[in-house]
Design an enzyme around this catalytic site. Structure first.
Site, PDB file in Angstrom:
ATOM      1  N   HIS A  50     -23.913  56.294 -14.986  1.00 41.06           N
ATOM      2  CA  HIS A  50     -22.696  56.597 -15.036  1.00 41.06           C
ATOM      3  C   HIS A  50     -21.951  55.921 -13.477  1.00 41.06           C
ATOM      4  O   HIS A  50     -22.893  56.127 -12.507  1.00 41.06           O
ATOM      5  CB  HIS A  50     -22.115  57.718 -15.359  1.00 41.06           C
ATOM      6  CG  HIS A  50     -22.356  58.234 -16.677  1.00 41.06           C
ATOM      7  ND1 HIS A  50     -23.537  59.222 -16.894  1.00 41.06           N
ATOM      8  CD2 HIS A  50     -21.889  57.672 -18.012  1.00 41.06           C
ATOM      9  CE1 HIS A  50     -23.359  59.278 -18.365  1.00 41.06           C
ATOM     10  NE2 HIS A  50     -22.496  58.401 -19.011  1.00 41.06           N
ATOM     11  N   ASP A  53     -22.846  58.683 -11.348  1.00 43.51           N
ATOM     12  CA  ASP A  53     -24.279  58.946 -11.231  1.00 43.51           C
ATOM     13  C   ASP A  53     -24.578  58.228  -9.780  1.00 43.51           C
ATOM     14  O   ASP A  53     -25.432  58.669  -9.154  1.00 43.51           O
ATOM     15  CB  ASP A  53     -25.098  58.358 -12.469  1.00 43.51           C
ATOM     16  CG  ASP A  53     -25.003  59.421 -13.467  1.00 43.51           C
ATOM     17  OD1 ASP A  53     -24.683  60.503 -13.459  1.00 43.51           O
ATOM     18  OD2 ASP A  53     -25.063  58.992 -14.600  1.00 43.51           O
ATOM     19  N   GLU A 175     -20.549  51.547 -27.016  1.00 37.65           N
ATOM     20  CA  GLU A 175     -21.414  52.465 -27.501  1.00 37.65           C
ATOM     21  C   GLU A 175     -20.776  53.504 -28.697  1.00 37.65           C
ATOM     22  O   GLU A 175     -20.002  54.264 -28.270  1.00 37.65           O
ATOM     23  CB  GLU A 175     -22.113  53.399 -26.646  1.00 37.65           C
ATOM     24  CG  GLU A 175     -23.102  54.467 -27.172  1.00 37.65           C
ATOM     25  CD  GLU A 175     -23.789  55.303 -26.055  1.00 37.65           C
ATOM     26  OE1 GLU A 175     -23.719  55.250 -24.948  1.00 37.65           O
ATOM     27  OE2 GLU A 175     -24.222  56.386 -26.433  1.00 37.65           O
ATOM     28  N   ASP A 251     -28.912  64.984 -29.509  1.00 38.92           N
ATOM     29  CA  ASP A 251     -29.797  64.301 -28.657  1.00 38.92           C
ATOM     30  C   ASP A 251     -31.164  65.008 -28.658  1.00 38.92           C
ATOM     31  O   ASP A 251     -31.828  64.983 -27.623  1.00 38.92           O
ATOM     32  CB  ASP A 251     -29.200  64.397 -27.087  1.00 38.92           C
ATOM     33  CG  ASP A 251     -27.914  63.419 -27.124  1.00 38.92           C
ATOM     34  OD1 ASP A 251     -27.603  62.611 -28.072  1.00 38.92           O
ATOM     35  OD2 ASP A 251     -27.215  63.841 -26.104  1.00 38.92           O
TER      36      ASP A 251
HETATM   37  C1  XUL Z   1     -22.494  60.603 -25.412  1.00 36.15           C
HETATM   38  C2  XUL Z   1     -23.443  59.497 -24.914  1.00 36.15           C
HETATM   39  C3  XUL Z   1     -23.161  59.247 -23.326  1.00 36.15           C
HETATM   40  C4  XUL Z   1     -23.560  57.937 -23.529  1.00 36.15           C
HETATM   41  C5  XUL Z   1     -23.388  57.363 -21.774  1.00 36.15           C
HETATM   42  O1  XUL Z   1     -22.692  61.153 -26.627  1.00 36.15           O
HETATM   43  O2  XUL Z   1     -24.370  59.368 -25.686  1.00 36.15           O
HETATM   44  O3  XUL Z   1     -24.326  59.844 -22.747  1.00 36.15           O
HETATM   45  O4  XUL Z   1     -24.792  57.473 -23.528  1.00 36.15           O
HETATM   46  O5  XUL Z   1     -21.840  57.603 -21.386  1.00 36.15           O
HETATM   47 MN    MN Z   2     -25.719  57.767 -25.568  1.00 38.60          MN
END
Ligand code: XUL
Ligand code: MN
Length: 345
Positions: A50, A53, A175, A251
């Site tokens: 990011h 980051d 995304e 995740d």
């Molecule tokens: C949120 C997600 C984030 C993005 C990057 O669900 O996946 O970590 O991948 O901003």
């Molecule tokens: Mn992601």
């Protein structure tokens, strides 16, 4: 065609401390340098970022200061032989993004989101990547009547256009995710992301990132999302992980919830030649909250290990036998063949 090898990446946020909406961190944060060292030690090739980051508290810093910090970071990455895969603007933390970033009802807040994204482009270019990831965290609604979704599409296009105009070389990967933190997100699927791309000033520079958990959250099979994106030549990055049904974004390690779904994602990547143009396989995975410090990297190591084992499974799958079964419409036998292939001897 010769079989190719994959390159892997993860982000610093994937070595997380275990906080959730109901409890605080359970592991003390590690430094960026430590994370970089671990990434290298585990055999990964690149890091995802990011913007903050790369430059912590970026909003409080001058352009000169940002440039200096990015220069130092680039040096560190070069010394470690690690590439920067992408940079994503964190458009969900600042108070100005409370009601959305690009789609906020407040014009000053929308302006902030665009300015922040342009700065993110500077960071990316200086780190040597042309890839910008947009996870549109707060672009959606909790209360549908609070926003005009039609108007919001224009705002999204306006923002992406501003980024494309700012730098003629960058590529933007959207995304998609259907919910969390929003009740309803405006771009929930790869189809939405690629459709929006067509409305922008340079559609060929707007593609997508497929995250397995996000696809499962919208009720789609991630392998189909991969095939769909790759039939447009627009899968420029990947966040592989896993998700047990329609719950909070979990995740989990790749393959943890459903090995067969993971196998089919790898098969889809293989048949489309993912990675041949330099794309990385990213794991957007988090350690379970219960994880002890000494096991802190297992989710990353295991995801890569599972991925590589599934590449072998995909490459040793008896395609000829499968074709015969498909020809005979004997899908019951095909089903069992897949199960036994995955179970092994
Ligand atoms: C949120 C997600 C984030 C993005 C990057 O669900 O996946 O970590 O991948 O901003
Ligand atoms: Mn992601």
């Amino acid at each position: 065609m010769a079989k190719h090898t994959y390159k892997f990446c993860f982000g610093p946020w994937n070595i997380s401390e275990g906080q959730d909406p109901y409890g605080p961190p359970v592991r003390s944060p590690q430094s960026f340098d430590w994370k970089l060292k671990q990434l290298k030690r585990l055999g990964f090739d690149a890091m995802m970022f990011h913007d903050d980051d790369a430059v912590p508290e970026i909003d409080t810093k001058s352009d000169a200061q940002v440039r200096k910090e990015v220069r130092e970071l680039r040096q560190k990455l070069n010394d470690a032989g690690v590439a920067a895969e992408m940079v994503a603007p964190r458009l969900w933390f600042d108070p100005r993004t409370i009601d959305g970033a690009f789609t906020s009802n407040d014009p000053q807040c929308r302006k902030y989101a665009i300015q922040r994204s342009l700065r993110c482009i500077d960071v990316a270019r200086q780190l040597g990547t042309d890839l910008i990831v947009l996870w549109l965290a707060r672009e959606g609604s909790y209360i549908r009547e609070s926003k005009n979704a039609r108007q919001c599409m224009d705002y999204l296009v306006e923002a992406v256009d501003a980024m494309l105009a700012y730098d003629k070389k960058i590529r933007i990967s959207i995304e998609p995710k259907p919910n969390e933190p929003m009740d309803q997100a405006y771009l929930p699927t790869i189809g939405h992301a690629l459709a929006l791309a067509q409305l922008t000033r340079d559609p060929k520079r707007v593609g997508c990132v497929m995250e397995s958990a996000h696809a499962i959250l919208v009720g789609l099979d991630p392998a189909d999302e991969i095939d769909f994106a790759m039939s447009f030549g627009k899968l420029w990055s990947l966040h592989l992980n896993d998700q047990n049904g329609l719950k909070f974004d979990q995740d989990k390690p790749f393959g943890s919830a459903n090995l067969r779904v993971a196998f089919n994602q790898v098969r889809a990547l293989e048949r489309n030649g993912y990675g041949r143009k330099g794309e990385y396989v990213g794991f957007d995975v988090h350690p379970f909250r219960t994880t002890k410090v000494e096991h802190w990297l297992a989710h990353l190591e295991n995801s890569r290990r599972t991925f590589l084992k599934l590449v072998q499974k995909a490459r040793t799958f008896n395609e000829k036998q499968a074709r015969t079964l498909i020809k005979n419409r004997d899908y019951a036998a095909l089903d069992q063949m897949v199960i036994e292939h995955l179970l092994g001897k």
